[in-house]
Motif scaffolding. Structure first.
Motif, PDB file in Angstrom:
ATOM      1  N   VAL A   1      11.332 -46.354  -5.337  1.00 52.68           N
ATOM      2  CA  VAL A   1      12.124 -45.181  -5.721  1.00 52.68           C
ATOM      3  C   VAL A   1      13.022 -45.506  -6.921  1.00 52.68           C
ATOM      4  O   VAL A   1      13.588 -46.601  -7.000  1.00 52.68           O
ATOM      5  N   THR A   2      13.180 -44.530  -7.811  1.00 50.27           N
ATOM      6  CA  THR A   2      14.094 -44.716  -8.951  1.00 50.27           C
ATOM      7  C   THR A   2      15.540 -44.769  -8.455  1.00 50.27           C
ATOM      8  O   THR A   2      15.986 -43.889  -7.718  1.00 50.27           O
ATOM      9  N   GLY A   3      16.271 -45.789  -8.861  1.00 51.36           N
ATOM     10  CA  GLY A   3      17.690 -45.854  -8.531  1.00 51.36           C
ATOM     11  C   GLY A   3      18.497 -44.998  -9.481  1.00 51.36           C
ATOM     12  O   GLY A   3      17.954 -44.380 -10.406  1.00 51.36           O
ATOM     13  N   PHE A   4      19.821 -44.901  -9.227  1.00 55.09           N
ATOM     14  CA  PHE A   4      20.770 -44.364 -10.217  1.00 55.09           C
ATOM     15  C   PHE A   4      20.708 -42.860 -10.391  1.00 55.09           C
ATOM     16  O   PHE A   4      21.403 -42.309 -11.214  1.00 55.09           O
ATOM     17  N   GLN A   5      19.864 -42.156  -9.616  1.00 54.79           N
ATOM     18  CA  GLN A   5      19.732 -40.731  -9.923  1.00 54.79           C
ATOM     19  C   GLN A   5      19.520 -39.861  -8.702  1.00 54.79           C
ATOM     20  O   GLN A   5      19.180 -40.332  -7.619  1.00 54.79           O
ATOM     21  N   GLY A   6      19.775 -38.582  -8.911  1.00 58.53           N
ATOM     22  CA  GLY A   6      19.565 -37.604  -7.858  1.00 58.53           C
ATOM     23  C   GLY A   6      19.118 -36.297  -8.475  1.00 58.53           C
ATOM     24  O   GLY A   6      18.816 -36.224  -9.676  1.00 58.53           O
ATOM     25  N   VAL A   7      19.054 -35.279  -7.627  1.00 57.33           N
ATOM     26  CA  VAL A   7      18.717 -33.949  -8.122  1.00 57.33           C
ATOM     27  C   VAL A   7      19.736 -32.991  -7.508  1.00 57.33           C
ATOM     28  O   VAL A   7      20.049 -33.092  -6.318  1.00 57.33           O
ATOM     29  N   ASP A   8      20.300 -32.104  -8.337  1.00 57.97           N
ATOM     30  CA  ASP A   8      21.328 -31.216  -7.792  1.00 57.97           C
ATOM     31  C   ASP A   8      20.694 -29.922  -7.278  1.00 57.97           C
ATOM     32  O   ASP A   8      19.471 -29.764  -7.312  1.00 57.97           O
TER      33      ASP A   8
ATOM     34  N   SER B   1      22.445 -47.753  -9.089  1.00 58.69           N
ATOM     35  CA  SER B   1      21.230 -48.029  -8.299  1.00 58.69           C
ATOM     36  C   SER B   1      21.562 -48.714  -6.975  1.00 58.69           C
ATOM     37  O   SER B   1      20.847 -48.538  -5.984  1.00 58.69           O
ATOM     38  N   ASP B   2      22.638 -49.493  -6.960  1.00 57.71           N
ATOM     39  CA  ASP B   2      23.046 -50.122  -5.696  1.00 57.71           C
ATOM     40  C   ASP B   2      23.317 -49.032  -4.658  1.00 57.71           C
ATOM     41  O   ASP B   2      22.955 -49.162  -3.486  1.00 57.71           O
ATOM     42  N   THR B   3      23.954 -47.956  -5.123  1.00 45.26           N
ATOM     43  CA  THR B   3      24.309 -46.859  -4.220  1.00 45.26           C
ATOM     44  C   THR B   3      23.053 -46.128  -3.736  1.00 45.26           C
ATOM     45  O   THR B   3      22.965 -45.757  -2.565  1.00 45.26           O
ATOM     46  N   SER B   4      22.071 -45.961  -4.630  1.00 47.54           N
ATOM     47  CA  SER B   4      20.805 -45.350  -4.196  1.00 47.54           C
ATOM     48  C   SER B   4      20.208 -46.164  -3.058  1.00 47.54           C
ATOM     49  O   SER B   4      19.721 -45.619  -2.063  1.00 47.54           O
ATOM     50  N   ALA B   5      20.238 -47.496  -3.222  1.00 48.36           N
ATOM     51  CA  ALA B   5      19.623 -48.377  -2.227  1.00 48.36           C
ATOM     52  C   ALA B   5      20.340 -48.263  -0.882  1.00 48.36           C
ATOM     53  O   ALA B   5      19.700 -48.098   0.167  1.00 48.36           O
ATOM     54  N   VAL B   6      21.659 -48.320  -0.913  1.00 52.79           N
ATOM     55  CA  VAL B   6      22.395 -48.275   0.355  1.00 52.79           C
ATOM     56  C   VAL B   6      22.245 -46.893   1.003  1.00 52.79           C
ATOM     57  O   VAL B   6      22.112 -46.779   2.225  1.00 52.79           O
ATOM     58  N   ALA B   7      22.233 -45.840   0.174  1.00 51.08           N
ATOM     59  CA  ALA B   7      22.073 -44.490   0.733  1.00 51.08           C
ATOM     60  C   ALA B   7      20.711 -44.363   1.422  1.00 51.08           C
ATOM     61  O   ALA B   7      20.604 -43.785   2.510  1.00 51.08           O
ATOM     62  N   LEU B   8      19.671 -44.931   0.816  1.00 54.65           N
ATOM     63  CA  LEU B   8      18.347 -44.895   1.448  1.00 54.65           C
ATOM     64  C   LEU B   8      18.347 -45.725   2.727  1.00 54.65           C
ATOM     65  O   LEU B   8      17.779 -45.322   3.748  1.00 54.65           O
ATOM     66  N   ALA B   9      19.004 -46.883   2.677  1.00 51.90           N
ATOM     67  CA  ALA B   9      19.077 -47.734   3.871  1.00 51.90           C
ATOM     68  C   ALA B   9      19.789 -46.990   5.000  1.00 51.90           C
ATOM     69  O   ALA B   9      19.374 -47.064   6.165  1.00 51.90           O
ATOM     70  N   ALA B  10      20.837 -46.250   4.653  1.00 55.15           N
ATOM     71  CA  ALA B  10      21.577 -45.504   5.680  1.00 55.15           C
ATOM     72  C   ALA B  10      20.710 -44.355   6.211  1.00 55.15           C
ATOM     73  O   ALA B  10      20.597 -44.149   7.417  1.00 55.15           O
TER      74      ALA B  10
ATOM     75  N   HIS C   1      27.445 -34.318 -13.519  1.00 55.53           N
ATOM     76  CA  HIS C   1      26.572 -35.165 -14.321  1.00 55.53           C
ATOM     77  C   HIS C   1      27.296 -36.448 -14.724  1.00 55.53           C
ATOM     78  O   HIS C   1      28.495 -36.453 -14.978  1.00 55.53           O
ATOM     79  N   ALA C   2      26.559 -37.547 -14.724  1.00 49.75           N
ATOM     80  CA  ALA C   2      27.044 -38.890 -15.074  1.00 49.75           C
ATOM     81  C   ALA C   2      27.891 -39.526 -13.976  1.00 49.75           C
ATOM     82  O   ALA C   2      28.214 -40.702 -14.042  1.00 49.75           O
ATOM     83  N   ASP C   3      28.243 -38.751 -12.956  1.00 53.99           N
ATOM     84  CA  ASP C   3      29.056 -39.321 -11.884  1.00 53.99           C
ATOM     85  C   ASP C   3      28.769 -38.591 -10.568  1.00 53.99           C
ATOM     86  O   ASP C   3      29.670 -38.313  -9.793  1.00 53.99           O
ATOM     87  N   ALA C   4      27.501 -38.271 -10.355  1.00 55.00           N
ATOM     88  CA  ALA C   4      27.134 -37.466  -9.187  1.00 55.00           C
ATOM     89  C   ALA C   4      27.188 -38.299  -7.915  1.00 55.00           C
ATOM     90  O   ALA C   4      27.064 -39.522  -7.947  1.00 55.00           O
ATOM     91  N   ARG C   5      27.412 -37.617  -6.810  1.00 54.01           N
ATOM     92  CA  ARG C   5      27.420 -38.288  -5.505  1.00 54.01           C
ATOM     93  C   ARG C   5      26.232 -37.835  -4.675  1.00 54.01           C
ATOM     94  O   ARG C   5      25.905 -36.643  -4.655  1.00 54.01           O
ATOM     95  N   ILE C   6      25.624 -38.778  -3.976  1.00 54.32           N
ATOM     96  CA  ILE C   6      24.496 -38.417  -3.106  1.00 54.32           C
ATOM     97  C   ILE C   6      25.040 -37.661  -1.899  1.00 54.32           C
ATOM     98  O   ILE C   6      25.995 -38.100  -1.261  1.00 54.32           O
TER      99      ILE C   6
END
Ligand code: ADP
Ligand code: ASP
Ligand code: MG
Length: 403
Positions: free
Chosen positions: A133-140, A153-162, A108-113
């Motif tokens: 899509v909501t950035g900054f979050q995931g589901v474990d 949220s930047d990471t959410s965006a790049v992960a979706l792009a990938a 929590h607070a530092d999760a990785r996709i």
């Protein structure tokens, strides 16, 4: 037809007018015939405001409940943006990360996709809907909501792009690109047309908050075409890519980080395995350690000094003190008034005069260096926090104004 991921940061969706502005940018991209996945941050200072609200009821809330709270900020943004697009007559759907299936670790607070399920988003794209899509979050794996760390949220965006092999990932923000340093600190900082993944990763890891460091890591790994640009002015931004035209003699930029703290463990036994014991313990608590320095102390003892994120300082102190007997140190010295300034550039590899030039700038500005740390393409110095901005200005002037 291309697939484009567009991410808008908090200031870009601050209020109704800004949300409508973002909707216009999205609409334009969609109406040009592209598939669009949008990723949004919480509006303005929402995340900070939610953190303050948590403090009102509990000084030390659990990270799980904090994530539950913070994730609401992004949900507000995506729903409002979808409503703005609906008002323009455009087909769209807003989705929270758990609805999409953005699967993350449980930290929590530092999760990785870890993985993104394709089905829901693909089904929506197949219906020609704009997906927001909501950035900054995931589901474990327990179905609990996690967050990816501030700026995530930047990471959410790049992960979706990938995951969707997007043709382009655009990060829209309140500056028109990546600059040679934070333009808020040095107003004559220069905008870069392009920067390498490696340089951007170092800058982001060393505090240049314009991109979340993990987003750059992912972009490099999956070769995502990344562009940083302004949501307020329509002009080209900065392209982040594998290779750029390098000005060998110079650096790409200067970064600062004032969210760090230093811990000195004084009087440890000078035996094999001590460093392992200390850092294994911290890693088991998911504490990220940055600069580490070991020095010889008095009477066959040693001192180990290291830096951590300032938000983790109290936890680090608690953990170490709880294990004081096993670790056998004399005492612990925490310092939360330090900062770090770094220069970054692929040219550093082949040019040994660059570090000296940085130290000269600090000497001329009368700034004292506490610790030095380097990588192939970076030199970092630890300083008193109050010297940080002065150091950034002096170093930036040395590299960018003097020739
Ligand atoms: P967003 O809310 O859009 O994610 P951030 O506040 O996270 O925006 O990041 C943008 C900010 O990053 C800028 O306003 C700027 O002050 C800061 N920044 C720090 N270093 C740099 C840099 N080298 N280039 C551009 N902006 C930088
Ligand atoms: N809203 C989150 C934050 O303020 C995530 C982000 O903006 O990227 O850190
Ligand atoms: Mg950000």
């Amino acid at each position: 037809m291309s697939l484009i991921v567009q991410k808008f940061g908090g200031s870009s969706v601050r209020d109704a007018e800004r949300v409508r502005n973002v909707a216009r940018i999205i609409a334009e991209t969609y109406l040009q015939g592209n598939d669009v996945i949008v990723v949004l941050s919480a509006q303005g200072d929402t995340t900070d405001d939610l953190l303050a609200k948590a403090q009102e009821v509990n000084q030390k809330p659990s990270k799980r409940e904090l994530d539950m709270l913070l994730a609401t900020g992004e949900q507000v943004s995506v729903a409002l943006c979808a409503m703005a697009l609906e008002a323009m007559g455009l087909p769209c759907v807003s989705l929270a990360a758990w609805q999409v299936g953005i699967r993350s670790s449980s930290v929590h607070a530092d999760a990785r996709i870890k993985k993104i399920d394709a089905e829901r988003i693909q089904a929506e794209l197949d219906q020609h809907r704009i997906v927001i899509v909501t950035g900054f979050q995931g589901v474990d794996r327990n179905g609990d909501i996690t967050t990816l760390g501030r700026g995530g949220s930047d990471t959410s965006a790049v992960a979706l792009a990938a995951a969707f092999r997007a043709d382009l990932c655009q990060i829209y923000t309140d500056v028109d690109g990546v600059y040679t340093t934070d333009p808020r600190v040095v107003p004559n900082a220069k905008k870069l047309d392009e920067i390498t993944y490696d340089e951007m990763l170092e800058l982001a890891s060393q505090g240049a908050q314009v991109l979340h460091n993990r987003s750059v890591e992912l972009a490099k790994k999956f070769r995502v075409k990344l562009e940083v640009l302004s949501s307020l002015e329509r002009k080209p931004g900065t392209k982040v890519k594998e290779v750029t035209k390098v000005e060998k003699s110079n650096i790409a930029g200067v970064a600062k980080d004032t969210s760090i703290a230093r811990v000195a463990l004084v009087g440890l036994q000078h035996n094999p395995g001590v460093a392992f014991q200390v850092f294994d313990l911290l890693s088991k608590h998911n504490i990220n350690v940055d600069v580490i320095l070991q020095s010889i102390g008095r009477e066959d003892t040693k001192d180990i000094t290291f830096t951590v994120h300032r938000k983790d300082l109290q936890e680090v102190e608690d953990i170490l003190n709880q294990h004081k007997e096993a670790l056998r140190f004399d005492h612990l010295e925490p310092d939360d008034s330090i900062g770090k300034v770094s220069i970054v550039g692929v040219g550093l590899m082949s040019n040994c005069g660059v570090a000296a030039k940085m130290f000269e700038a600090l000497y001329e500005a009368g700034v004292n260096i506490q610790m030095i740390n380097t990588s192939e393409i970076r030199v970092s110095v630890l300083l008193d926090e109050e010297d940080v901005n002065r150091a950034v200005k002096a170093i930036h002037a040395k590299f960018f104004d003097e020739n």
